[in-house]
Write a protein that holds these residues in place. Structure first.
Motif, short mmCIF file in Angstrom:
data_model
loop_
_atom_site.label_atom_id
_atom_site.label_comp_id
_atom_site.label_asym_id
_atom_site.label_seq_id
_atom_site.Cartn_x
_atom_site.Cartn_y
_atom_site.Cartn_z
N TYR A 37 -2.71 6.84 5.09
CA TYR A 37 -3.03 5.83 4.06
C TYR A 37 -3.55 6.49 2.78
CZ TYR A 37 -5.77 2.22 1.65
OH TYR A 37 -6.30 1.39 0.71
N THR B 212 0.93 4.93 9.49
CA THR B 212 0.58 4.47 8.14
C THR B 212 -0.93 4.47 7.93
OG1 THR B 212 0.71 2.19 8.96
CG2 THR B 212 2.64 3.06 7.81
N PHE B 213 -1.70 4.28 9.00
CA PHE B 213 -3.16 4.35 8.90
C PHE B 213 -3.57 5.81 8.70
CE2 PHE B 213 -7.58 3.80 9.73
CZ PHE B 213 -7.86 2.43 9.73
N ILE C 202 -8.01 -3.50 3.28
CA ILE C 202 -7.14 -3.97 4.35
C ILE C 202 -7.05 -5.49 4.30
CG2 ILE C 202 -9.04 -4.10 6.03
CD1 ILE C 202 -7.06 -3.12 8.17
N GLY D 243 -7.48 8.10 1.96
CA GLY D 243 -7.61 6.76 1.38
C GLY D 243 -8.04 6.77 -0.07
N PHE E 275 0.84 -1.20 0.00
CA PHE E 275 0.00 0.00 0.00
C PHE E 275 0.87 1.24 0.00
CE2 PHE E 275 0.97 -0.94 4.38
CZ PHE E 275 1.08 0.28 5.02
N TYR F 7 -3.89 -2.40 2.78
CA TYR F 7 -3.19 -2.05 4.01
C TYR F 7 -2.78 -3.32 4.75
CZ TYR F 7 -2.11 0.29 8.41
OH TYR F 7 -1.47 0.76 9.53
N ASP F 8 -1.49 -3.38 5.07
CA ASP F 8 -0.95 -4.60 5.68
C ASP F 8 0.28 -4.24 6.50
OD1 ASP F 8 -0.41 -7.20 6.34
OD2 ASP F 8 0.36 -7.78 4.37
N ASP F 9 0.07 -3.42 7.53
CA ASP F 9 1.18 -2.99 8.37
C ASP F 9 1.31 -3.95 9.56
OD1 ASP F 9 3.01 -1.76 10.03
OD2 ASP F 9 2.21 0.26 9.72
N MET G 113 -11.00 2.18 2.17
CA MET G 113 -9.73 1.51 2.45
C MET G 113 -9.86 0.03 2.15
SD MET G 113 -7.95 1.06 6.21
CE MET G 113 -6.20 1.41 6.33
N CYS H 40 0.49 -2.81 13.13
CA CYS H 40 -0.88 -2.46 13.53
C CYS H 40 -1.44 -3.58 14.39
CB CYS H 40 -1.76 -2.23 12.30
SG CYS H 40 -3.35 -1.45 12.70
#
Length: 338
Positions: A273, A269-270, A320, A313, A81, A278-280, A318, A283
């Motif tokens: 974004y 990062t959120f 995720i 976003g 992302f 989204y793949d942190d 978003m 989190c």
């Protein structure tokens, strides 16, 4: 003579290189300032004092550097992302957390919840690999809660609107402001924050929800002005989905409609974004502080709607990562029964 010319050329070349280094530095500083001016214009941002603008610029500059570094990793295939200088780009972490993440714990016991009977039912066996309620026509405005901590109100109101759309094919914009003003009787705290559970309890107790046009959103708490005769939707009961069960959420989104969820929106990062899945890994799923709406899914991602305007976003949405309880997306999912 030739030696003199060569020496002169080398001196000129050295001067040019040094000047280039200085110019590059100035250009970089200038670029941050130019980007900040663009940001202010796009977000209609005005600051009352010079000190406020200076602090906001420094936060913007720091965030922009984070964005540049992260997006370089994206280009190199190290992340799925991207980030961008969205409407939160002039906020430091503390301002972002205190200003927008206001989900609170319910004042009722979890044992009083109505657990949805989805797991093990026929609903679980007829679920597509992907679904997007927007493709079916459920497209609502890119709401902006602004500085009011009303994510709980938007998530439940839009979830109910999604169920109405599933049954009738019509979009009914419901009043988030009614929930903000009136659900304090059931434990919510207006713009200071609220919970999905308290909101559902309030709606079941009061019986109805008015149109947004009849009870407009003003991003601040006011006196409750609910008029039962103007109610257009009655909530008979509500249910939550089994915690951490993403298959149950997928079945509910398919057969019931968009589902309200709680999530951990803390990471930088959120906050920044832009797009992508989204793949942190930073989190955490241990705690949640924001409410959103799941409106669909793909093979490996959820599609969530947020309440932070179209600059955040993917035009207010978003994607995720699905299947790993990313950011606690499956900690608490619920819907009203209308």
């Amino acid at each position: 003579m030739r030696i003199f010319l060569v020496f002169g050329y080398l001196c000129f070349l050295k001067h040019k290189i040094l000047a280039s280094d200085v110019n590059n530095k100035n250009v970089t500083e200038s670029e941050y300032k130019n980007e900040f001016e663009i940001f202010k214009n796009e977000n209609n941002r005005k600051y009352l004092r010079n000190d406020d603008e200076f602090r906001s610029f420094k936060a913007f500059e720091e965030n922009y550097k984070i964005i540049e570094k992260h997006n370089k990793n994206f280009q190199e295939g190290q992340t799925s992302f991207r980030l961008k200088p969205n409407n939160f780009a002039d906020m430091n972490t503390d301002g972002y957390l205190k200003g927008y993440l206001r989900l609170i714990k319910s004042h009722t016991e979890e044992g009083a919840d109505n657990i949805a009977e989805i797991v093990g039912s026929p609903l679980m066996t007829n679920v597509p690999e992907s679904l997007d309620w927007r493709n079916k026509g459920f497209v609502t405005p890119p709401h902006n809660q602004q500085t009011c901590g009303s994510c709980y109100a938007f998530s439940i109101a839009e979830s109910i609107s999604g169920q109405v759309f599933k049954r009738t094919g019509k979009i009914l914009n419901l009043s988030e402001q009614q929930i903000v003003d009136c659900s304090v009787s059931h434990g919510n705290q207006g713009c200071v924050g609220g919970s999905l559970r308290n909101t559902l309890n309030y709606l079941q107790s009061t019986g109805g929800l008015m149109r947004a046009d009849d009870y407009k959103y003003v991003s601040r708490k006011g006196k409750c002005q609910f008029v039962s005769d103007l109610s257009v939707v009655n909530v008979t009961s509500w249910a939550i989905l089994p915690a951490h069960d993403e298959q149950a959420i997928q079945a509910a989104v398919t057969h019931i409609g968009p589902v309200a969820i709680s999530i951990n929106a803390t990471p930088k990062t959120f906050q920044l974004y832009s797009d992508g899945i989204y793949d942190d890994p930073m989190c955490s799923s241990a705690s949640v502080n924001h409410a959103m709406l799941i409106i669909g899914f793909g093979k490996d991602f959820w599609i969530l709607k947020n309440w932070w305007g179209h600059h955040w976003g993917e035009s207010g949405y978003m994607r995720i990562r699905k299947g790993v309880n990313m950011c606690g997306v499956a900690n608490y999912a619920a819907y009203a029964i209308v």
